[in-house]
Design a protein around this motif. Structure first.
Motif, mmCIF file in Angstrom:
data_model
loop_
_atom_site.group_PDB
_atom_site.id
_atom_site.type_symbol
_atom_site.label_atom_id
_atom_site.label_comp_id
_atom_site.label_asym_id
_atom_site.label_seq_id
_atom_site.Cartn_x
_atom_site.Cartn_y
_atom_site.Cartn_z
ATOM 1 N N ALA A 135 0.832 -1.204 0.000
ATOM 2 C CA ALA A 135 0.000 0.000 0.000
ATOM 3 C C ALA A 135 0.866 1.254 0.000
ATOM 4 C CB ALA A 135 -0.936 -0.008 1.207
ATOM 5 N N PHE A 136 1.898 1.266 0.829
ATOM 6 C CA PHE A 136 2.795 2.416 0.851
ATOM 7 C C PHE A 136 3.501 2.576 -0.493
ATOM 8 C CE2 PHE A 136 2.320 2.378 5.476
ATOM 9 C CZ PHE A 136 2.356 3.737 5.771
ATOM 10 N N ALA A 137 3.900 1.460 -1.101
ATOM 11 C CA ALA A 137 4.579 1.533 -2.400
ATOM 12 C C ALA A 137 3.642 2.076 -3.476
ATOM 13 C CB ALA A 137 5.091 0.153 -2.788
ATOM 14 N N ALA A 138 2.388 1.634 -3.454
ATOM 15 C CA ALA A 138 1.418 2.118 -4.444
ATOM 16 C C ALA A 138 1.152 3.609 -4.265
ATOM 17 C CB ALA A 138 0.120 1.325 -4.325
ATOM 18 N N ALA A 139 1.039 4.052 -3.020
ATOM 19 C CA ALA A 139 0.815 5.477 -2.764
ATOM 20 C C ALA A 139 2.005 6.307 -3.234
ATOM 21 C CB ALA A 139 0.549 5.701 -1.282
ATOM 22 N N ALA A 140 3.212 5.774 -3.049
ATOM 23 C CA ALA A 140 4.405 6.492 -3.510
ATOM 24 C C ALA A 140 4.405 6.634 -5.034
ATOM 25 C CB ALA A 140 5.659 5.767 -3.042
ATOM 26 N N ARG A 141 3.948 5.598 -5.730
ATOM 27 C CA ARG A 141 3.873 5.684 -7.199
ATOM 28 C C ARG A 141 2.867 6.757 -7.625
ATOM 29 N NH1 ARG A 141 4.256 0.003 -6.661
ATOM 30 N NH2 ARG A 141 1.995 -0.237 -6.902
ATOM 31 N N LEU A 142 1.745 6.817 -6.950
ATOM 32 C CA LEU A 142 0.738 7.821 -7.283
ATOM 33 C C LEU A 142 1.242 9.234 -6.973
ATOM 34 C CD1 LEU A 142 -2.409 5.914 -6.008
ATOM 35 C CD2 LEU A 142 -1.884 6.500 -8.386
ATOM 36 N N ARG A 143 2.013 9.361 -5.906
ATOM 37 C CA ARG A 143 2.644 10.649 -5.607
ATOM 38 C C ARG A 143 3.567 11.053 -6.746
ATOM 39 N NH1 ARG A 143 6.997 9.775 -1.419
ATOM 40 N NH2 ARG A 143 7.829 8.825 -3.309
ATOM 41 N N ASP A 144 4.340 10.099 -7.250
ATOM 42 C CA ASP A 144 5.266 10.403 -8.343
ATOM 43 C C ASP A 144 4.521 10.779 -9.630
ATOM 44 O OD1 ASP A 144 7.330 9.844 -6.612
ATOM 45 O OD2 ASP A 144 7.649 7.799 -7.356
ATOM 46 N N GLU A 145 3.268 10.331 -9.727
ATOM 47 C CA GLU A 145 2.454 10.666 -10.902
ATOM 48 C C GLU A 145 1.775 12.024 -10.768
ATOM 49 O OE1 GLU A 145 -0.246 7.429 -11.461
ATOM 50 O OE2 GLU A 145 1.363 5.947 -11.748
#
Length: 319
Positions: free
Chosen positions: A126-136
């Motif tokens: 979940a944290f990794a997915a949120a980080a990807r969305l932040r990068d987007e």
């Protein structure tokens, strides 16, 4: 370190958006624990937990570009609910990433508020997915690694210091540590003689492990108390706890569930096990610190379904 000025600024910013929750003496808990008990009833907060404070504090500081792009949060339940509901109230698009172990009720509430909910296999994912969305391009509203969010949670301590009578010891649950970091900072400034105790459940011991290791470390999660199940604390919350918290106590899941039942029976409030864990810890504090303790309990949230708590009670033979 977050100071009282940051917490007071957060309190002024979020006033009118969140509830100043009751701080009340509890005769029932006082009789149960054998010491005077004051309860800060954050389960009566908007969205059912203290998390609305920090989420609102961050959302109100978004610039126009950030508001247009939207926000993302990772959550085991309560932070996701808070961000979804408060973002909708402020007309900001929200995405919430939760592990599949998150309570179904929490997922449903976030979706009903209009958030886009994404489920992952675990908290690390979940944290990794949120980080990807932040990068987007989305703005990450972190549940505890954010000074603005922690200052927002610290408004709980600001109100407790203003509204409670004499206290010697205050107990606060720990997931990632945002709540206890903020509360401890507020009490350190306003009630410097009060001891602050953290409480974790077995299998969600990120802060205990950080203190033992000299800094944040990744931990394996197995507690049923998903709202306390952070895979690691942050350097921000670790430093506050290391400096300002007397000790972190760890209690079994069974005792956290029993604490929820005791809160319902003796305090007449329906609290989730993330708050129920305070009662067995309070017994330890009472036994260790003596008869003159005056306890404050931050009852952090009430977003647990009756069916879930009853199922856990049956599992542990508590009914």
């Amino acid at each position: 370190m977050i100071g009282i000025s940051e917490i007071e600024a957060a309190a002024e910013r979020i006033a009118g958006h969140v509830v100043r929750t009751p701080t009340v003496p509890s005769p029932g808990l006082s009789a149960l624990l054998g010491a005077p008990v004051t309860a800060k009833l954050e389960l009566l907060q908007r969205t059912g937990s203290f998390k609305a404070r920090g989420a609102t504090a961050r959302l109100l500081l978004l610039d126009e570009a950030e508001r247009a792009a939207g926000v993302v949060a990772v959550s085991g339940g309560n932070h996701g609910i808070a961000l979804a509901v408060m973002a909708a109230a402020l007309h900001v698009k929200a995405t919430v990433v939760m592990p599949r172990s998150a309570p179904a009720r929490s997922v449903a509430i976030a979706e009903e508020a209009g958030a886009s909910v994404r489920l992952t296999d675990g908290m690390d994912e979940a944290f990794a997915a949120a980080a990807r969305l932040r990068d987007e391009g989305l703005t990450l509203v972190h549940p505890f690694d954010d000074e603005v969010v922690v200052a927002g949670q610290g408004t709980v301590g600001l109100e407790l210091a203003a509204d409670a009578g004499e206290l010697t010891d205050v107990l606060v649950s720990i997931g990632g540590g945002g709540l206890i970091a903020g509360v401890a900072a507020a009490l350190h400034a306003l009630r410097p003689g009060v001891r602050v105790w953290g409480v974790e459940t077995e299998g969600a011991e990120a802060m205990s492990e950080a203190l033992a290791s000299g800094g944040p470390v990744a931990v394996a999660l197995s507690s049923l108390v998903t709202t306390l199940s952070a895979p690691t604390v942050s350097r921000l919350t670790y430093e506050h706890v290391r400096a300002l918290v007397h000790e972190v106590l760890v209690v079994p899941d069974r005792e956290a569930v029993r604490g929820s039942l005791d809160l319902a029976e003796h305090a007449k409030v329906w609290a989730e096990p993330a708050a129920g864990c305070l009662l067995p810890a309070a017994r330890q504090v009472r036994e260790r610190m003596g008869q003159d303790v005056r306890l404050g309990l931050v009852v952090c949230g009430g977003n647990a379904a009756v069916a879930d708590v009853m199922s856990w009670a049956d599992r542990f033979g508590l009914r």
